[in-house]
Design a protein around this motif. Structure first.
Motif, PDB file in Angstrom:
ATOM      1  N   ASP A 115      56.022  73.829  63.435  1.00  0.00           N
ATOM      2  CA  ASP A 115      55.690  74.067  64.980  1.00  0.00           C
ATOM      3  C   ASP A 115      57.100  73.703  65.906  1.00  0.00           C
ATOM      4  OD1 ASP A 115      53.743  75.086  63.538  1.00  0.00           O
ATOM      5  OD2 ASP A 115      52.085  74.097  64.459  1.00  0.00           O
ATOM      6  N   ILE A 116      56.814  71.994  65.729  1.00  0.00           N
ATOM      7  CA  ILE A 116      58.116  72.061  66.693  1.00  0.00           C
ATOM      8  C   ILE A 116      58.884  72.313  67.034  1.00  0.00           C
ATOM      9  CG2 ILE A 116      59.237  70.244  67.253  1.00  0.00           C
ATOM     10  CD1 ILE A 116      56.820  68.288  65.879  1.00  0.00           C
ATOM     11  N   ALA A 117      59.534  73.138  65.981  1.00  0.00           N
ATOM     12  CA  ALA A 117      61.140  73.678  65.404  1.00  0.00           C
ATOM     13  C   ALA A 117      60.898  74.715  66.589  1.00  0.00           C
ATOM     14  CB  ALA A 117      61.183  74.156  64.076  1.00  0.00           C
ATOM     15  N   PHE A 118      59.905  75.701  66.185  1.00  0.00           N
ATOM     16  CA  PHE A 118      59.437  77.670  67.013  1.00  0.00           C
ATOM     17  C   PHE A 118      59.475  76.801  68.300  1.00  0.00           C
ATOM     18  CE2 PHE A 118      56.923  79.716  68.645  1.00  0.00           C
ATOM     19  CZ  PHE A 118      57.545  81.096  68.575  1.00  0.00           C
ATOM     20  N   TRP A 119      59.019  75.680  68.718  1.00  0.00           N
ATOM     21  CA  TRP A 119      58.898  75.698  70.191  1.00  0.00           C
ATOM     22  C   TRP A 119      60.368  75.583  70.538  1.00  0.00           C
ATOM     23  CZ3 TRP A 119      55.167  78.649  72.885  1.00  0.00           C
ATOM     24  CH2 TRP A 119      53.915  78.185  71.881  1.00  0.00           C
ATOM     25  N   ILE A 120      60.922  74.949  70.111  1.00  0.00           N
ATOM     26  CA  ILE A 120      61.887  74.436  70.446  1.00  0.00           C
ATOM     27  C   ILE A 120      63.023  75.384  70.925  1.00  0.00           C
ATOM     28  CG2 ILE A 120      63.630  73.265  70.403  1.00  0.00           C
ATOM     29  CD1 ILE A 120      62.665  70.581  69.326  1.00  0.00           C
ATOM     30  N   LEU A 121      63.140  76.152  69.371  1.00  0.00           N
ATOM     31  CA  LEU A 121      63.885  77.743  69.646  1.00  0.00           C
ATOM     32  C   LEU A 121      63.550  78.620  70.545  1.00  0.00           C
ATOM     33  CD1 LEU A 121      64.123  77.310  65.892  1.00  0.00           C
ATOM     34  CD2 LEU A 121      65.952  77.124  67.697  1.00  0.00           C
ATOM     35  N   ALA A 122      62.062  78.477  70.303  1.00  0.00           N
ATOM     36  CA  ALA A 122      61.993  79.941  71.127  1.00  0.00           C
ATOM     37  C   ALA A 122      61.739  79.480  72.796  1.00  0.00           C
ATOM     38  CB  ALA A 122      59.955  79.683  71.149  1.00  0.00           C
ATOM     39  N   VAL A 123      62.162  78.122  73.501  1.00  0.00           N
ATOM     40  CA  VAL A 123      62.632  77.789  75.061  1.00  0.00           C
ATOM     41  C   VAL A 123      63.923  78.360  75.182  1.00  0.00           C
ATOM     42  CG1 VAL A 123      62.351  76.142  76.108  1.00  0.00           C
ATOM     43  CG2 VAL A 123      60.490  76.913  75.297  1.00  0.00           C
ATOM     44  N   VAL A 124      64.240  77.301  73.908  1.00  0.00           N
ATOM     45  CA  VAL A 124      65.839  77.520  74.247  1.00  0.00           C
ATOM     46  C   VAL A 124      66.555  78.948  73.649  1.00  0.00           C
ATOM     47  CG1 VAL A 124      68.069  76.921  73.123  1.00  0.00           C
ATOM     48  CG2 VAL A 124      65.884  75.223  73.294  1.00  0.00           C
ATOM     49  N   GLY A 125      66.032  79.356  73.135  1.00  0.00           N
ATOM     50  CA  GLY A 125      66.613  81.351  73.265  1.00  0.00           C
ATOM     51  C   GLY A 125      65.982  81.821  74.278  1.00  0.00           C
ATOM     52  N   VAL A 126      65.104  81.917  75.192  1.00  0.00           N
ATOM     53  CA  VAL A 126      64.235  82.802  76.194  1.00  0.00           C
ATOM     54  C   VAL A 126      65.406  82.183  77.618  1.00  0.00           C
ATOM     55  CG1 VAL A 126      62.839  82.842  78.170  1.00  0.00           C
ATOM     56  CG2 VAL A 126      62.508  83.146  75.128  1.00  0.00           C
ATOM     57  N   ALA A 127      66.011  80.995  77.511  1.00  0.00           N
ATOM     58  CA  ALA A 127      66.539  81.021  78.632  1.00  0.00           C
ATOM     59  C   ALA A 127      67.798  80.482  78.028  1.00  0.00           C
ATOM     60  CB  ALA A 127      66.959  78.574  78.932  1.00  0.00           C
ATOM     61  N   ALA A 128      68.060  81.115  76.743  1.00  0.00           N
ATOM     62  CA  ALA A 128      69.595  81.426  76.892  1.00  0.00           C
ATOM     63  C   ALA A 128      70.181  82.892  76.695  1.00  0.00           C
ATOM     64  CB  ALA A 128      70.038  81.472  75.883  1.00  0.00           C
ATOM     65  N   ALA A 129      68.528  83.808  76.891  1.00  0.00           N
ATOM     66  CA  ALA A 129      68.397  85.362  77.102  1.00  0.00           C
ATOM     67  C   ALA A 129      69.240  85.461  78.793  1.00  0.00           C
ATOM     68  CB  ALA A 129      67.382  85.774  76.302  1.00  0.00           C
ATOM     69  N   ALA A 130      67.742  84.867  78.927  1.00  0.00           N
ATOM     70  CA  ALA A 130      67.741  84.755  80.936  1.00  0.00           C
ATOM     71  C   ALA A 130      69.328  84.372  81.525  1.00  0.00           C
ATOM     72  CB  ALA A 130      66.621  83.494  81.235  1.00  0.00           C
ATOM     73  N   ALA A 131      69.954  83.085  80.706  1.00  0.00           N
ATOM     74  CA  ALA A 131      71.810  83.212  80.903  1.00  0.00           C
ATOM     75  C   ALA A 131      72.688  84.197  80.482  1.00  0.00           C
ATOM     76  CB  ALA A 131      71.951  81.483  80.628  1.00  0.00           C
ATOM     77  N   VAL A 132      71.928  84.862  80.029  1.00  0.00           N
ATOM     78  CA  VAL A 132      73.016  86.169  79.273  1.00  0.00           C
ATOM     79  C   VAL A 132      72.391  87.183  80.642  1.00  0.00           C
ATOM     80  CG1 VAL A 132      73.313  88.372  78.112  1.00  0.00           C
ATOM     81  CG2 VAL A 132      72.975  86.244  77.078  1.00  0.00           C
ATOM     82  N   VAL A 133      71.090  87.278  81.475  1.00  0.00           N
ATOM     83  CA  VAL A 133      71.496  88.502  81.906  1.00  0.00           C
ATOM     84  C   VAL A 133      71.459  87.652  83.945  1.00  0.00           C
ATOM     85  CG1 VAL A 133      69.236  89.801  82.938  1.00  0.00           C
ATOM     86  CG2 VAL A 133      69.042  89.273  81.094  1.00  0.00           C
ATOM     87  N   LEU A 134      70.988  86.517  84.415  1.00  0.00           N
ATOM     88  CA  LEU A 134      71.616  85.702  85.482  1.00  0.00           C
ATOM     89  C   LEU A 134      72.515  85.231  85.858  1.00  0.00           C
ATOM     90  CD1 LEU A 134      68.161  83.880  85.650  1.00  0.00           C
ATOM     91  CD2 LEU A 134      68.031  86.172  86.969  1.00  0.00           C
ATOM     92  N   LEU A 135      73.245  85.202  85.022  1.00  0.00           N
ATOM     93  CA  LEU A 135      74.983  84.131  84.905  1.00  0.00           C
ATOM     94  C   LEU A 135      76.074  85.497  85.569  1.00  0.00           C
ATOM     95  CD1 LEU A 135      75.559  81.844  82.408  1.00  0.00           C
ATOM     96  CD2 LEU A 135      74.833  81.190  84.502  1.00  0.00           C
ATOM     97  N   ARG A 136      77.378  84.396  86.348  1.00  0.00           N
ATOM     98  CA  ARG A 136      77.492  85.440  86.950  1.00  0.00           C
ATOM     99  C   ARG A 136      78.932  85.800  86.325  1.00  0.00           C
ATOM    100  NH1 ARG A 136      74.317  87.356  89.895  1.00  0.00           N
ATOM    101  NH2 ARG A 136      74.095  86.988  91.590  1.00  0.00           N
ATOM    102  N   ASP A 137      79.035  84.497  85.633  1.00  0.00           N
ATOM    103  CA  ASP A 137      80.665  84.463  85.506  1.00  0.00           C
ATOM    104  C   ASP A 137      80.319  85.527  84.091  1.00  0.00           C
ATOM    105  OD1 ASP A 137      82.589  84.500  83.441  1.00  0.00           O
ATOM    106  OD2 ASP A 137      83.243  81.757  84.980  1.00  0.00           O
ATOM    107  N   VAL A 138      81.158  86.319  83.100  1.00  0.00           N
ATOM    108  CA  VAL A 138      80.773  87.374  82.471  1.00  0.00           C
ATOM    109  C   VAL A 138      81.651  86.219  80.890  1.00  0.00           C
ATOM    110  CG1 VAL A 138      81.390  89.520  80.829  1.00  0.00           C
ATOM    111  CG2 VAL A 138      81.752  89.508  83.803  1.00  0.00           C
TER     112      VAL A 138
END
Lengths: 162, 103
Positions: free
Chosen positions: A4-27
Motif C-alpha cells: 500500500d505504501i509503495a503504491f501511494w508513493i509511486l502513484a504520487v510521484v508518477g502523477v507528479a512526473a506526468a504533470a511535469a511532462v505536460v507543464l514544464l517549458r524546457d523540452v
C-alpha cells in the motif's frame, strides 16, 4: 501494508512526473520527467506482482524509447523554443477533466468481480506459456515480429539522407 | 482501506487524462509523442490491474500489455523518424508550422 505504501508513493510521484511532462517549458526537462514517470509505472507493475512486465517496461521504455526521444530532441534543436501550448488550453482542460470525471464515475459504480485467488508468481514462465504455448497468442507474436521489422525499416527509410 | 482495483484504475484514468490534455495542447510534436506514451502506459496499468485483481491466474491482461508495448515501441520509432524527417524539410517540429495539407 508495504504494498500500500509503495503504491501511494509511486502513484504520487508518477502523477507528479506526468504533470511535469505536460507543464514544464524546457523540452529536455520534459523528457527527463517522462523517464521518471515510466520508471514509476514499472514500480506500479511490481506492486501488481507483474515482475516480467516491470523488467520489460524498464528495458523498452526507460532504456529504449526515452533514449530515442532524447536523441530526437537533440537532433531537432528544439530545446531553445521550449514546449509551448497552443490556443486550445482551456477547451482541452475541460475535455480532459470531463473525461476523467466520467471515467472515474463509471469505474467506481461498476461492481467488479474481484477474485481472491493468489496471483501467479513468478510470471515469466506462465507468460511464455501464454504467448507461445497451445491456445496462446502465437499468431499475434509472429505479427508483432513483422510489425517491428516494418517499423524499423520504415524508420530507416524516413530518416535516410536523400 | 487497502489498495484495490479501484485505486489502480483511478491512477490509470488520471495519467490518461494528463496525457490527453498534453496531447491536445502541446505545440511541439515530440512532446505530443511523449504524452501519447503516457496515455499508453496508463492503459497498461489498467490492463495489468484487471489481470491482477479479476483474473489473477490467467495473465491475459499482461499479455495484452506486452503487445501494447510492442506497438508503442514501433510507434515511437516511426513517429520520431517522421519528426526528424519533417525537421529536415521544414526546419521546425511545431504543429503550427506543419500545415502543408491545410486548405
Amino acid at each position: 501494508m508495504g504494498i500500500d505504501i509503495a503504491f501511494w508513493i509511486l502513484a504520487v510521484v508518477g502523477v507528479a512526473a506526468a504533470a511535469a511532462v505536460v507543464l514544464l517549458r524546457d523540452v529536455f526537462h520534459t523528457a527527463l520527467a517522462l523517464v521518471l514517470c515510466l520508471l514509476t509505472v514499472a514500480g506500479i507493475y511490481i506492486t501488481l506482482s507483474a515482475d516480467f512486465l516491470a523488467v520489460i517496461q524498464i528495458l523498452v521504455y526507460v532504456g529504449g524509447i526515452s533514449i530515442l526521444v532524447i536523441l530526437a530532441i537533440m537532433l531537432t534543436r528544439e530545446v531553445q523554443h521550449g514546449s509551448l501550448s497552443n490556443k486550445l488550453r482551456i477547451p482541452a482542460f475541460i475535455v480532459a477533466a470531463v473525461f476523467l470525471g466520467v471515467v472515474i464515475f463509471a469505474l467506481l459504480n461498476t461492481p467488479w468481480q474481484i477474485s481472491t485467488a493468489p496471483p501467479v508468481e513468478p510470471t515469466t514462465a506462465a507468460l511464455a506459456g501464454k504467448l507461445l504455448g497451445d491456445g496462446g497468442f502465437v499468431l499475434a507474436v509472429e505479427i508483432a515480429a513483422a510489425l517491428l521489422l516494418a517499423a524499423v525499416l520504415g524508420a530507416i527509410v524516413l530518416v535516410r539522407e536523400k | 482501506m487497502s489498495v484495490g482495483l479501484e485505486h489502480y484504475l483511478v491512477l490509470s484514468a488520471v495519467l490518461f487524462s494528463i496525457g490527453l490534455f498534453g496531447a491536445l495542447t502541446k505545440r511541439n510534436t515530440i512532446v505530443i509523442l511523449m504524452c501519447v506514451e503516457i496515455m499508453l502506459n496508463a492503459v497498461n496499468i489498467a490492463m495489468v490491474g484487471f489481470s491482477r485483481f479479476i483474473t489473477p491466474t490467467l495473465l491475459t491482461g499482461q499479455v495484452f500489455a506486452i503487445f501494447i508495448m510492442v506497438v508503442a515501441a514501433a510507434e515511437a520509432a516511426v513517429g520520431l523518424a517522421i519528426i526528424i524527417s519533417l525537421f529536415r524539410n521544414r526546419e521546425s517540429v511545431e504543429t503550427t508550422d506543419i500545415d502543408l495539407m491545410k486548405g
